[in-house]
Design a protein around this motif. Structure first.
Motif, short mmCIF file in Angstrom:
data_model
loop_
_atom_site.label_atom_id
_atom_site.label_comp_id
_atom_site.label_asym_id
_atom_site.label_seq_id
_atom_site.Cartn_x
_atom_site.Cartn_y
_atom_site.Cartn_z
N ASN A 126 -2.46 1.53 -4.24
CA ASN A 126 -3.40 1.69 -3.13
C ASN A 126 -4.13 0.38 -2.84
O ASN A 126 -3.88 -0.65 -3.49
CB ASN A 126 -4.36 2.85 -3.36
CG ASN A 126 -5.31 2.59 -4.53
OD1 ASN A 126 -5.54 1.45 -4.92
ND2 ASN A 126 -5.83 3.65 -5.08
N ASN A 127 -5.02 0.42 -1.87
CA ASN A 127 -5.71 -0.78 -1.42
C ASN A 127 -6.43 -1.51 -2.55
O ASN A 127 -6.38 -2.73 -2.63
CB ASN A 127 -6.73 -0.33 -0.37
CG ASN A 127 -6.62 -1.18 0.86
OD1 ASN A 127 -5.53 -1.62 1.20
ND2 ASN A 127 -7.74 -1.42 1.50
N GLU A 128 -7.05 -0.74 -3.45
CA GLU A 128 -7.79 -1.37 -4.56
C GLU A 128 -6.85 -2.07 -5.52
O GLU A 128 -7.13 -3.16 -6.01
CB GLU A 128 -8.58 -0.31 -5.32
CG GLU A 128 -10.01 -0.26 -4.89
CD GLU A 128 -10.80 0.82 -5.62
OE1 GLU A 128 -10.35 1.30 -6.68
OE2 GLU A 128 -11.86 1.18 -5.09
N GLY B 102 -3.48 -2.69 4.34
CA GLY B 102 -4.24 -2.30 5.52
C GLY B 102 -5.27 -3.32 5.93
O GLY B 102 -5.19 -3.89 7.01
N ARG B 103 -6.26 -3.58 5.05
CA ARG B 103 -7.29 -4.54 5.45
C ARG B 103 -7.46 -5.59 4.36
O ARG B 103 -7.91 -5.26 3.27
CB ARG B 103 -8.61 -3.84 5.72
CG ARG B 103 -9.50 -4.75 6.56
CD ARG B 103 -10.63 -4.04 7.21
NE ARG B 103 -11.77 -3.94 6.31
CZ ARG B 103 -12.79 -3.12 6.49
NH1 ARG B 103 -12.79 -2.31 7.50
NH2 ARG B 103 -13.79 -3.11 5.65
N PRO B 104 -7.08 -6.86 4.66
CA PRO B 104 -7.17 -7.88 3.62
C PRO B 104 -8.62 -8.14 3.24
O PRO B 104 -9.48 -8.24 4.12
CB PRO B 104 -6.56 -9.13 4.25
CG PRO B 104 -6.07 -8.72 5.58
CD PRO B 104 -6.63 -7.39 5.94
N ALA C 125 0.86 -1.19 0.00
CA ALA C 125 0.00 0.00 0.00
C ALA C 125 0.89 1.24 0.00
O ALA C 125 1.95 1.24 0.63
CB ALA C 125 -0.87 -0.02 1.26
N SER C 126 0.46 2.29 -0.70
CA SER C 126 1.26 3.53 -0.78
C SER C 126 1.69 3.97 0.61
O SER C 126 2.83 4.40 0.81
CB SER C 126 0.45 4.68 -1.38
OG SER C 126 -0.46 4.23 -2.31
N THR C 127 0.76 3.87 1.55
CA THR C 127 1.01 4.34 2.90
C THR C 127 2.12 3.55 3.59
O THR C 127 2.80 4.05 4.47
CB THR C 127 -0.32 4.27 3.69
OG1 THR C 127 -1.22 5.15 3.04
CG2 THR C 127 -0.17 4.66 5.13
P1 PGA Z 1 -3.61 3.25 1.45
O1 PGA Z 1 -3.21 2.37 2.69
O2 PGA Z 1 -4.34 4.39 2.03
O3 PGA Z 1 -2.27 3.65 0.90
O4 PGA Z 1 -4.46 2.43 0.50
C1 PGA Z 1 -3.62 1.09 2.90
C2 PGA Z 1 -4.54 0.99 4.04
O5 PGA Z 1 -4.33 1.74 5.02
O6 PGA Z 1 -5.46 0.18 3.95
#
Ligand code: PGA
Length: 298
Positions: free
Chosen positions: A129-131, A148-150, A100-102
């Motif tokens: 990102n998540n998607e 973040g969330r599988p 994930a970017s974060t």
């Molecule tokens: P994201 O981070 O905001 O970079 O998609 C992943 C998440 O926190 O689920």
């Protein structure tokens, strides 16, 4: 005793086949060559290893004892071979990780540490990102994902390894900077700089405000956390970001973290892969590093 592993292999083949001729066939050797190896072994041990019963040959007592040790030695060598194979694979292998970017900053530092330990490994890192991660997991397109969330809709092996605290950031001159436990309602009229709709951080922030019945004005949209921090520092609005995206901006005073009652929103980081995907030895090692040391790289 001076005998070779080759002699033990030949001896075991004869013991298992119950015949010099069949052992010779199995080993692609001539029958005299097999007999000679066994004779040499008998000379070294000073004991007869086989007895002849008509056409049949059987192990003597000493032969039985030697067979036990020979099998153990063969087993150990096979085990060593497997370990060497794994080390060779791990050295030369490829590893593809999507994050994930974060998680980009700490995941890059983790990969750098991993690359130092496995200098011949070829590594690719995709930051999305998540998607985007969902799509990659769906296509089984990479070894491991840090997210973040599988998604529950996919059959995954996903292990949480670290908290992901989301905090609110503001420019230093913001009137609520330095205040303690500010109520969420105080931000109902604020403008927020947010990530694109596929972002997990954005979904978590919007969900949190909605659950508390506080309007959330997603005024400006940006696709990277870096751009968001610049926008907040420039006074374009506030933002909810992961603590793990904040580096020197807080120490340098370019940004401040607001003390909001109920925050941080604590999410989790997971390392995940499709169930059934056979992880390479290199991927297993990286997964172990994530699970045991990720906290050192935030
Ligand atoms: P994201 O981070 O905001 O970079 O998609 C992943 C998440 O926190 O689920």
């Amino acid at each position: 005793m001076h005998f070779t592993f080759r002699q033990l292999q030949v001896f075991l083949a004869v013991a298992e086949q119950g015949s010099f001729t069949r052992a010779a066939e199995a080993l692609c050797l001539s029958q005299p060559a097999v007999s000679m190896q066994v004779k040499q072994l008998e000379r070294h041990t000073g004991l007869a290893l086989f007895e002849q019963f008509g056409k049949r040959i059987e192990l003597t007592h000493a032969g039985h004892e030697l067979a036990i040790y020979a099998r153990r030695i063969a087993g150990l060598l096979e085990e060593a071979d497997t370990v060497f194979e794994q080390i060779r694979d791990a050295r030369r292998g490829r590893l593809s990780v999507s994050v994930a970017s974060t998680a980009g900053a700490f995941a890059t530092r983790l990969l750098a540490a991993f690359a130092r330990r496995h200098p011949a490994a070829r590594i690719s890192l995709d930051v999305t990102n998540n998607e985007g991660l969902y799509a990659q997991l769906d296509a089984n397109a990479c070894d491991l994902v840090i997210m973040g969330r599988p998604p529950e809709a996919l059959d995954l092996v996903a292990d949480p390894f670290m908290d992901n605290p989301l905090v609110m950031i503001a420019p230093p001159e913001h009137p609520l900077a330095g205040h303690e436990a500010v109520a969420l309602q105080r931000f109902a009229a604020e403008r927020f700089v947010v990530r694109e709709p596929g972002s997990g951080t954005r979904r978590a922030a919007e969900g949190y405000f909605a659950r508390h019945g506080v309007p959330f004005d997603a005024h400006l949209e940006m696709t990277t956390n870096e751009a968001i921090k610049q926008a907040v520092a420039a006074g374009l609005g506030l933002a909810v970001v992961s603590q793990h995206t904040l580096g020197l901006e807080l120490a340098s005073g370019a940004l401040v973290r607001l003390d909001v009652a109920g925050l941080p929103i604590v999410r989790q980081w997971y390392v995940a892969h499709r169930r059934g995907r056979r992880l390479s030895p290199l991927a297993v090692k990286f997964r172990d590093l994530v699970l045991s040391e990720a906290g050192d790289y935030v």
